[in-house]
Motif scaffolding. Sequence first.
Motif, PDB file in Angstrom:
ATOM      1  N   ASP A   1       8.697 -41.732 -10.022  1.00 48.94           N
ATOM      2  CA  ASP A   1       8.801 -40.554  -9.157  1.00 48.94           C
ATOM      3  C   ASP A   1       9.530 -40.899  -7.861  1.00 48.94           C
ATOM      4  OD1 ASP A   1       7.641 -37.662  -8.704  1.00 48.94           O
ATOM      5  OD2 ASP A   1       7.285 -38.744  -6.842  1.00 48.94           O
ATOM      6  N   ILE A   2       9.253 -42.074  -7.295  1.00 48.55           N
ATOM      7  CA  ILE A   2       9.947 -42.504  -6.069  1.00 48.55           C
ATOM      8  C   ILE A   2      11.431 -42.678  -6.342  1.00 48.55           C
ATOM      9  CG2 ILE A   2      10.132 -44.359  -4.377  1.00 48.55           C
ATOM     10  CD1 ILE A   2       7.141 -44.858  -4.780  1.00 48.55           C
ATOM     11  N   PHE A   3      11.770 -43.299  -7.469  1.00 54.98           N
ATOM     12  CA  PHE A   3      13.180 -43.471  -7.818  1.00 54.98           C
ATOM     13  C   PHE A   3      13.876 -42.118  -7.964  1.00 54.98           C
ATOM     14  CE2 PHE A   3      14.496 -47.878  -9.100  1.00 54.98           C
ATOM     15  CZ  PHE A   3      13.433 -48.512  -8.483  1.00 54.98           C
ATOM     16  N   ALA A   4      13.182 -41.142  -8.568  1.00 55.36           N
ATOM     17  CA  ALA A   4      13.785 -39.823  -8.745  1.00 55.36           C
ATOM     18  C   ALA A   4      14.052 -39.157  -7.396  1.00 55.36           C
ATOM     19  CB  ALA A   4      12.867 -38.945  -9.600  1.00 55.36           C
ATOM     20  N   GLN A   5      13.178 -39.383  -6.405  1.00 54.63           N
ATOM     21  CA  GLN A   5      13.377 -38.792  -5.087  1.00 54.63           C
ATOM     22  C   GLN A   5      14.547 -39.431  -4.332  1.00 54.63           C
ATOM     23  OE1 GLN A   5       9.850 -38.419  -2.574  1.00 54.63           O
ATOM     24  NE2 GLN A   5       8.548 -38.492  -4.366  1.00 54.63           N
ATOM     25  N   HIS A   6      14.731 -40.741  -4.499  1.00 58.82           N
ATOM     26  CA  HIS A   6      15.667 -41.474  -3.650  1.00 58.82           C
ATOM     27  C   HIS A   6      17.041 -41.703  -4.279  1.00 58.82           C
ATOM     28  CE1 HIS A   6      12.127 -43.367  -1.193  1.00 58.82           C
ATOM     29  NE2 HIS A   6      12.232 -42.052  -1.060  1.00 58.82           N
ATOM     30  N   ALA A   7      17.210 -41.444  -5.563  1.00 53.50           N
ATOM     31  CA  ALA A   7      18.518 -41.652  -6.195  1.00 53.50           C
ATOM     32  C   ALA A   7      19.536 -40.670  -5.609  1.00 53.50           C
ATOM     33  CB  ALA A   7      18.410 -41.479  -7.701  1.00 53.50           C
ATOM     34  N   GLN A   8      20.714 -41.165  -5.270  1.00 51.67           N
ATOM     35  CA  GLN A   8      21.746 -40.341  -4.642  1.00 51.67           C
ATOM     36  C   GLN A   8      23.004 -40.244  -5.491  1.00 51.67           C
ATOM     37  OE1 GLN A   8      21.416 -38.599  -1.779  1.00 51.67           O
ATOM     38  NE2 GLN A   8      19.288 -39.281  -1.606  1.00 51.67           N
ATOM     39  N   SER A   9      23.476 -41.338  -6.036  1.00 48.91           N
ATOM     40  CA  SER A   9      24.737 -41.317  -6.775  1.00 48.91           C
ATOM     41  C   SER A   9      24.538 -40.730  -8.170  1.00 48.91           C
ATOM     42  CB  SER A   9      25.303 -42.735  -6.897  1.00 48.91           C
ATOM     43  OG  SER A   9      24.470 -43.532  -7.731  1.00 48.91           O
ATOM     44  N   ARG A  10      25.643 -40.340  -8.785  1.00 49.46           N
ATOM     45  CA  ARG A  10      25.582 -39.783 -10.139  1.00 49.46           C
ATOM     46  C   ARG A  10      25.038 -40.795 -11.129  1.00 49.46           C
ATOM     47  NH1 ARG A  10      30.010 -39.522 -13.954  1.00 49.46           N
ATOM     48  NH2 ARG A  10      29.545 -38.082 -15.648  1.00 49.46           N
ATOM     49  N   GLU A  11      25.465 -42.045 -10.993  1.00 46.89           N
ATOM     50  CA  GLU A  11      24.984 -43.080 -11.898  1.00 46.89           C
ATOM     51  C   GLU A  11      23.510 -43.364 -11.666  1.00 46.89           C
ATOM     52  OE1 GLU A  11      26.232 -47.546 -13.462  1.00 46.89           O
ATOM     53  OE2 GLU A  11      27.058 -46.769 -11.606  1.00 46.89           O
ATOM     54  N   GLY A  12      23.088 -43.408 -10.398  1.00 47.27           N
ATOM     55  CA  GLY A  12      21.685 -43.658 -10.102  1.00 47.27           C
ATOM     56  C   GLY A  12      20.784 -42.573 -10.649  1.00 47.27           C
TER      57      GLY A  12
END
Length: 504
Positions: A191-202
């Motif tokens: 859930d934290i990763f989903a909130q903080h991902a910014q780039s298209r690849e991320g």
Amino acid sequence: MPITFHPDPEPDTDVAGGTARDGDERGRDELTARILARGDASISATTYSSDTDGEQLDLADRHALRRVAGIRTDIEDVTEVEYRSLRLERVVLAGIYTSGDVADAENSLRELAALAETAGSEVLDGIMQRRNHPDPATFLGKGKAAELAEIVAETGADTVVADGELAPSQRRALEDVVKVKVIDRTALILDIFAQHAQSREGKAQVELAQLEYLLPRLRGWGESMSRQAGGRVAGGAGIGSRGPGETKIELDRRRIRTRMSKLRREIRDMAPSRQAKRADRKRRDVPAVAIAGYTNAGKSSLLNRLTGAGVLVENALFATLDPTVRRAVTPDGREFTFADTVGFVRHLPTELVEAFRSTLEEVGDADLLLHVVDASHPDPEGQIRAVRSVLGDIEGFDVPEIIVLNKADIAEPETIARIRSQVELSAVVSARTGEGVEELRELIAEHLPRPAVEVDLVVPYTRGDLVSRVHETGEILSEEHVEQGTHLHARVDAALAAELTAAA
């Protein structure tokens, strides 16, 4: 509301609900104080910045979307829905330790509290139990699960977060006992990763990891997920109601697998762009330094201090996910690159390791690794082991390592001395104050690969481009301007040496 963690008083045994509450109140307060101690695995409301961090506009945008404490989410007038703020989710933690001592269990639960706060929740309470192995039915023992249900009812919590990975049956059984939503450590990190991902690849990598985690845990809710559509004809629904013969849950699983296949193709299609940039640096023989380490150890702050990159800095776990590459120059004038990578954590979900394998390639292809460690953490050795275990999964990983002990301004000198005695190469720095940064630059320059070919020749003034390239990628030993041209004594790569010889 202060957090009161309830430890299991009897090792290796289960306890009935309420037993842990009858202990010495003073001792329980000491445990609470240790777990709530700031400046270590937990996050705080304060993010310290330096003059090298830039304007941090991304951080302001992120804080503008944060939930806040003490605001109601239930509304009477539907017209207010656009203007209300969401309150923080209220959670209770549940942990089990099967080996090690109480200090290790406290560090793990303290880290879980920090993860929950980063995800946007308010930690109200917690419970710990010592067992030989997790209960196959409810994760916690029967007595502890009942005690957890009492704590949830008393605090009015919305969610229980388990410090481990729950099987689908364990999650469902524990929800039946506590009567609120139950998630595990893996779901929290995703859930934290989903909130903080910014780039298209991320974003694609995080979604792939979430779907891999969700697929075996997909469950139905009554008839809507379990019955076949075709069965309605036999029930008298009549012509036109015959379905494909698949249950709703089977359809959802098929859609998830289809989406996962598409995401894998997208991530694979993004690889050539990253590989082309890396190949260009290799073609020009530009050395690469990778920055890796435990989450919240100060990797982004150190990158800003070394290069002025202006990367987002926040006192939170997994604040930055997308890799950042910046150019730098050694004190003797050689060009190289810094690559900041995603942080690591204990028990990092295998789904994330697989999804971010392309990002970890930056570490595997580096010429030097800066392993950043939070020297103020209660268990820095545990952080080092956790990072090295993940890096060990990279195929063919064999990169020289410098242990960078960060946050030296708030760390104990005994801790720094202990760690330095256990590693071969180390540097002590403070990314916030700049202490030790110049020494780190010199250590990097000393261990970066040097150009292999030594040349001593005169380059005509008409080939100033070659002299410029020697300054950028080579190592100047001496330089003198003479009548015929520029007399260079330098170390360069083989390709540039051939061009210099031809021009001379």
